[in-house]
Design an enzyme around this catalytic site. Structure first.
Site, PDB file in Angstrom:
ATOM      1  N   GLN A 193      -6.385   8.616  13.419  1.00 46.99           N
ATOM      2  CA  GLN A 193      -6.776   9.650  12.469  1.00 46.99           C
ATOM      3  C   GLN A 193      -6.610  11.062  13.031  1.00 46.99           C
ATOM      4  O   GLN A 193      -6.241  11.257  14.186  1.00 46.99           O
ATOM      5  CB  GLN A 193      -8.235   9.424  12.073  1.00 46.99           C
TER       6      GLN A 193
ATOM      7  N   ASP B 101      -5.137  14.693   2.895  1.00 43.66           N
ATOM      8  CA  ASP B 101      -4.193  14.783   1.771  1.00 43.66           C
ATOM      9  C   ASP B 101      -4.354  16.113   1.041  1.00 43.66           C
ATOM     10  O   ASP B 101      -3.371  16.757   0.656  1.00 43.66           O
ATOM     11  CB  ASP B 101      -4.436  13.634   0.780  1.00 43.66           C
TER      12      ASP B 101
ATOM     13  N   SER C  72      -8.064   4.744  -1.877  1.00 41.02           N
ATOM     14  CA  SER C  72      -8.881   3.571  -1.546  1.00 41.02           C
ATOM     15  C   SER C  72      -8.834   3.284  -0.051  1.00 41.02           C
ATOM     16  O   SER C  72      -7.831   3.543   0.607  1.00 41.02           O
ATOM     17  CB  SER C  72      -8.370   2.341  -2.306  1.00 41.02           C
ATOM     18  N   HIS C  73      -9.930   2.738   0.460  1.00 44.78           N
ATOM     19  CA  HIS C  73      -9.987   2.218   1.827  1.00 44.78           C
ATOM     20  C   HIS C  73     -10.810   0.940   1.789  1.00 44.78           C
ATOM     21  O   HIS C  73     -11.757   0.766   2.549  1.00 44.78           O
ATOM     22  CB  HIS C  73     -10.582   3.251   2.786  1.00 44.78           C
TER      23      HIS C  73
ATOM     24  N   TYR D 145       4.186   0.774  -3.216  1.00 41.00           N
ATOM     25  CA  TYR D 145       3.866   0.497  -4.631  1.00 41.00           C
ATOM     26  C   TYR D 145       4.920  -0.419  -5.274  1.00 41.00           C
ATOM     27  O   TYR D 145       5.243  -0.290  -6.457  1.00 41.00           O
ATOM     28  CB  TYR D 145       3.753   1.810  -5.418  1.00 41.00           C
TER      29      TYR D 145
ATOM     30  N   HIS E 127       0.816  -1.211   0.000  1.00 41.32           N
ATOM     31  CA  HIS E 127       0.000   0.000   0.000  1.00 41.32           C
ATOM     32  C   HIS E 127       0.852   1.263   0.000  1.00 41.32           C
ATOM     33  O   HIS E 127       0.526   2.247  -0.669  1.00 41.32           O
ATOM     34  CB  HIS E 127      -0.924   0.010   1.223  1.00 41.32           C
TER      35      HIS E 127
ATOM     36  N   ASN F  99      -6.338   8.713 -10.470  1.00 45.33           N
ATOM     37  CA  ASN F  99      -6.887   7.368 -10.667  1.00 45.33           C
ATOM     38  C   ASN F  99      -6.785   6.554  -9.398  1.00 45.33           C
ATOM     39  O   ASN F  99      -5.983   6.846  -8.511  1.00 45.33           O
ATOM     40  CB  ASN F  99      -6.176   6.642 -11.823  1.00 45.33           C
TER      41      ASN F  99
END
Length: 765
Positions: free
Chosen positions: A335, A137, A114-115, A69, A66, A521
Site C-alpha cells: 500500500q 484513487d 470493494s475489498h 472485468y 477484479h 456503484n
C-alpha cells in the site's frame, strides 16, 4: 531452469525475453496464477512466443476478474451506451474515479470500491487497506479527499464468525480513516446469513478540487521520467485483491488465499499531503495510484493511456524485502504507493517535496518513443509487451446466463399472505421486535468508532439519510452522498432490486435538500460461472442503466466484485448504489430529527400493500418471497423535486425517507434522533398494519411548521404529489411516546432501549 510454486507466486532463476523466445517448450504455472488455458494461449499469440515469468505475472493479475472485468464488460457497456453524460460530467467511466462539476469552479470526484475477500481473511487489514486504496484513487484524480463512506454486509448477527469479522472490519475502517483525518459520513450495515463467509466491505471516498486541477492516468512525452514514490514494496498482498477476488473460496484450495495487504495510514497521510503539494506546483503530467495488481497495473495503464512506450528498471524499486523476485515485485500490492510521470526539468523539485514530507521517491524509468512496455532487471530485459494488451485488451467473456429455475417459485411465495397482527397489542409487540432487530437497530456501537466530524466541515453524518460536507466555507456550497442496496429485493427481482437501490439512494440525497447529480456503484455478486448468478448480474445492470437514464443521473464509474460465494452458496445479488448530490448552501439542509413540538407530520407518496422482501417479513416470519415494492422513477424524481424545493423555501424542518421497516421505522428513528414523541393517525381506508409496515417506494415523512402547512399543500397539489397529514410531533422528556391512535402507544424510553441495546449485546463481548 527450475520453477516452483510458493503461495500463489512464482520463483525461478531469471527468465529473460531472449531466453523465453528460445525456450517455447518450458512449462509455466499459468493455471496456478488464475489463467485459463485459452487465455495463456492468447498471451503466447500476442507475444509471438511464450511469456517470460515476469510477463506471465503481469498478465495473470491484469487479466484477473477484479482488474479486467472480463465477465462483466459486456453488460457494463450499457452505462455508457444508455445513459448520456449530463452537463455536470467532467470525467466519466475509464479513469480512477469520475468527476462532476458542482459549481463555483469546484469539481468533485467520488467512487466506491470493494475489498470483500481480503476482509474476510484478515478483517482489520482487509478493511483498512480498502479505505487506503479508494482514498488514493481519489487523490490520483488531483483532488483532496474530504470524506469516506462504508457500505458493509455481514453474516447473521448472532453467528460466532460475525463477532470475529465485524469488529475487525470496523476497527480497520476507523483506524485507517481516523488516522488520515477523514470524516466517515455515511454507509450502512446489513446482516444476513447469505453473507456468512463472504462479507461485503465496500468503501467510498469523496474528493474536492478546482476544475483546472484534474489529473489523469497517462504517460506521454518521450523522455519524461517515471517516478515511484511512497512506501517501499514488500511481499504483502502478492496476487492479493487481483487473484483473491477472482476465485470462489474453497477450503480445499488454500493457495487461493494470498497474503492480504498491510496498511500504514500515517504513511498515506504523508503521501496525500506530498501529492497535493506536487499538484499545486504542477509538476506531474500523469499519475496513477498503486492498488490492485500493483506495479503491473500502474505501468501498463499509464503506458497504455499515453502516446508512447515506457522503459522501467525494476531493480531500482525500493524494497522492504530484498529477497523478492521480479515477478513478486510486479505483483505486490503493497500500500501507500503512487507512480507519477514527470518532465525532466521538474524532477529535482519533485524530489525536494518528497524529501520534505519524508516520502521515498525513485526514478524507475522513462517514457519512450516506442510502443512497448519494456522492463529490465539488472540490465536484462524481462518484459516486452504491448501495454494495451495487458491493461485494456484482456479477455471479454459472454458468460451464459438464464433465469433461475427457482425464481418463479420464490416470487410466488407471496409475503402479503403472511399472518398479520390481530390487534393493537400485537402491532405494538411487532413494532418493538422490528426496531430491535439487527438490521433496524441503532448502529451507534459501530459508527461511534469513526470520527464523523474531523476537519470541521461535516454537516450531516450517520444516522442521517445521507452524509453532507461543506466544501466552501464562504458560500456554504456542499456535497452529499448516500449509499444503498437491498439484497433481499434484488434476490426477488434483480432488475427491480437495482432500481430500488438507485431510487433509495437518490431519495436519501434529495431528503437532505441536495440535488442528485451522478452515481457510482459497487456490484457485488456470486460466481460468474454460474448461469443463475450471471442472470442476476445482467438483470441488475440492465435495471440500473435504465433507471439512471430515466432519472438523468450518469454513471461516473464503479466496481464489480464477483465470486462472492463459498462453494455453491452465493450471496444475494447486492448492487450498492452511491448517489452524489450538491447543495448550494449547507445551512438550509434538512435533518431527519423531529425537534419542534406541535409541528405537523405529513406522509408524501402512496402506500400500497407491499411486503415482499420487507423487514417485517424477515423479522417476524423469517421469510423471503414474493415481489419487491414497485418502482416508479418518475414519482421518485417528483418526490425529490418537492423535498429539495421545500428545503430551499423553508417549508419543512425535518424529513426522513421511508425504506426498510416502513413508516414506523422512519418515525421511530426521527423521534429518537430529536428526543420528541409523535401522535399518528391512520388515514381512512388503509389497514393500520399496512400503514406502519409497508415498504412502498417513493415516500418520505416530513415535519412542517403549522405556518407552512397551506403553502406546502399548495405546492404538492400543484405538482401532483399525493400527501396526507398523519399526525403531530408531541411530547418530550419522560412524557415522550409514539402513539398510533386507536392502536397502541410506546414510550420513547422503551423504544430507545430496544433500538440501542441489540448491537452492543451481540458484539460487545
Amino acid at each position: 531452469m527450475t520453477t516452483e510454486r510458493s503461495e500463489g507466486t512464482i520463483k525461478h532463476s531469471l527468465d529473460t525475453v531472449k531466453h523465453a523466445a528460445g525456450t517455447p517448450e518450458v512449462e509455466q504455472p499459468w493455471k496456478e496464477l488464475g489463467l485459463k488455458e485459452d487465455e495463456y494461449a492468447r498471451i503466447r499469440e500476442i507475444l509471438g512466443r511464450r511469456p517470460t515469468g515476469a510477463e506471465l505475472a503481469m498478465y495473470s493479475v491484469m487479466w484477473s476478474e477484479h482488474c479486467s472485468y472480463k465477465s462483466s464488460k459486456v453488460h457494463l457497456r450499457q452505462f455508457g451506451e444508455k445513459v448520456p453524460e449530463n452537463d455536470a460530467m467532467l470525467v466519466g467511466i475509464g479513469e480512477n474515479a469520475g468527476v462532476v462539476d458542482v459549481g463555483q469552479g469546484y469539481a468533485v470526484t467520488f467512487k466506491v470500491e470493494s475489498h470483500n475477500h481480503p476482509s474476510y481473511i484478515e478483517p482489520y487489514q482487509g478493511a483498512a487497506t480498502g479505505v487506503g486504496g479508494i482514498v488514493r484513487d481519489i487523490l490520483a484524480m488531483g483532488a483532496r479527499p474530504v470524506a469516506v463512506v462504508d457500505p458493509l454486509r455481514f453474516g447473521a448477527a448472532d453467528h460466532p464468525d460475525t463477532r470475529r469479522v465485524l469488529p475487525g472490519v470496523v476497527a480497520g475502517i476507523g483506524g485507517y480513516g481516523n488516522c488520515l483525518g477523514l470524516p466517515n459520513i455515511g454507509g450502512e450495515v446489513v446482516f444476513d446469513a447469505c453473507y456468512q463467509g463472504n462479507p461485503l466491505v465496500n468503501a467510498g471516498c469523496i474528493g474536492v478540487m478546482k476544475h483546472e486541477d484534474i489529473h489523469l492516468a497517462k504517460a506521454s512525452g518521450a523522455g519524461n521520467k517515471v517516478i515511484l514514490y511512497g512506501a517501499r514494496t514488500g511481499g504483502d498482498g502478492i496476487g492479493g485483491v487481483s487473484v483473491l477476488a477472482s476465485e470462489t473460496f474453497d477450503d480445499a484450495k488454500p493457495t487461493k488465499r494470498p497474503a492480504v495487504q498491510v496498511g500504514d495510514p500515517f504513511q498515506e497521510k504523508l503521501l496525500i499531503e506530498c501529492t497535493l503539494e506536487i499538484f499545486a506546483e504542477k509538476l506531474v503530467d500523469g499519475i496513477q495510484d498503486l492498488g490492485g495488481a500493483g506495479l503491473s497495473c500502474a505501468t501498463s495503464e499509464l503506458a497504455s493511456a499515453g502516446s508512447g512506450g515506457m522503459r522501467v528498471e525494476l531493480d531500482t524499486v525500493p524494497l522492504r524485502d530484498s529477497s523478492l523476485s521480479p515477478e513478486e515485485i510486479l505483483m505486490s500490492e503493497s500500500q501507500e504507493r503512487m507512480c507519477a510521470i514527470v518532465e525532466p526539468q521538474h524532477v529535482d523539485r519533485f524530489m525536494e517535496i518528497c524529501e520534505k514530507w519524508d516520502v521515498i521517491a525513485t526514478v524507475i524509468g522513462e517514457v519512450t518513443e516506442g510502443s512497448q512496455l519494456e522492463i529490465f532487471w539488472h540490465g536484462e530485459q524481462i518484459v516486452d509487451v504491448p501495454p494495451r494488451t495487458v491493461a485494456h485488451e484482456g479477455p471479454v467473456y459472454e458468460r451464459p446466463y438464464a433465469r433461475p429455475s427457482w425464481q418463479d417459485a420464490l416470487q410466488a411465495d407471496d409475503a402479503n399472505k403472511l399472518a398479520r397482527p390481530a390487534d393493537g397489542d400485537e402491532l405494538r409487540e411487532q413494532v418493538l421486535k422490528l426496531v430491535a432487530s439487527p438490521n433496524q437497530a441503532s448502529k451507534a456501537w459501530i459508527t461511534d468508532q469513526y470520527d464523523r466530524f474531523v476537519q470541521g466541515n461535516t454537516v450531516l453524518a450517520m444516522p442521517e439519510d445521507a452524509g453532507m460536507v461543506r466544501i466552501d466555507a464562504e458560500t456554504g456550497l456542499g456535497v452529499t452522498m448516500a449509499t444503498d442496496g437491498n439484497g433481499r429485493y434484488a434476490k426477488l427481482d434483480p432488475y427491480a432490486g437495482a432500481q430500488l437501490a438507485l431510487a433509495e439512494s437518490y431519495r436519501n440525497v434529495a431528503t437532505t435538500g441536495a440535488k442528485p447529480l451522478a452515481i457510482s456503484n459497487c456490484l457485488n455478486f456470486g460466481s460468474p460461472e454460474d448461469p443463475d448468478v450471471m442472470w442476476q448480474f445482467a438483470e441488475a445492470t440492465r435495471g440500473l442503466a435504465d433507471g439512471c437514464l430515466e432519472l438523468g443521473t450518469p454513471v461516473t464509474g464503479g466496481n464489480v466484485s464477483l465470486y462472492n460465494q463459498t462453494g455453491e452458496t452465493a450471496i444475494h445479488p447486492t448492487p450498492v448504489v452511491a448517489v452524489l448530490g450538491v447543495i448550494d448552501d449547507v445551512s438550509r439542509r434538512t435533518p431527519m430529527a423531529f425537534a419542534e413540538e406541535g409541528q405537523l407530520l405529513y406522509l408524501l407518496g402512496d402506500t400500497h400493500e407491499e411486503l415482499g422482501g420487507s423487514a417485517w417479513s424477515e423479522v417476524v416470519h423469517g421469510h423471503l418471497g414474493g415481489l419487491p415494492p414497485k418502482v416508479d422513477l418518475a414519482r421518485e424524481k417528483l418526490l425529490g423535486e418537492i423535498l429539495i424545493s421545500a428545503s430551499r423555501d423553508g417549508m419543512i424542518d425535518a424529513a426522513h425517507d421511508l425504506s426498510d421497516g416502513g413508516l414506523i421505522q422512519a418515525v421511530t428513528e426521527s423521534c429518537l434522533r430529536g428526543g420528541k414523541g409523535a401522535r399518528l393517525v391512520v388515514p381512512d381506508g388503509i389497514d393500520p398494519f399496512v400503514f406502519l409496515f409497508s415498504e412502498s417506494a417513493g415516500r418520505a415523512v416530513v415535519s412542517i411548521p403549522r405556518s407552512e402547512e397551506l403553502r406546502f399543500n399548495d405546492m404538492c397539489g400543484a405538482r401532483g404529489l399525493p400527501v396526507a397529514r398523519i399526525g403531530v410531533v408531541d411530547g418530550s422528556g419522560a412524557d415522550a411516546a409514539i402513539e398510533v391512535q386507536g392502536q397502541f402507544g410506546i414510550p420513547l424510553a422503551e423504544l430507545k432501549e430496544a433500538h440501542e441495546a441489540t448491537i452492543p449485546g451481540l458484539l460487545a463481548q
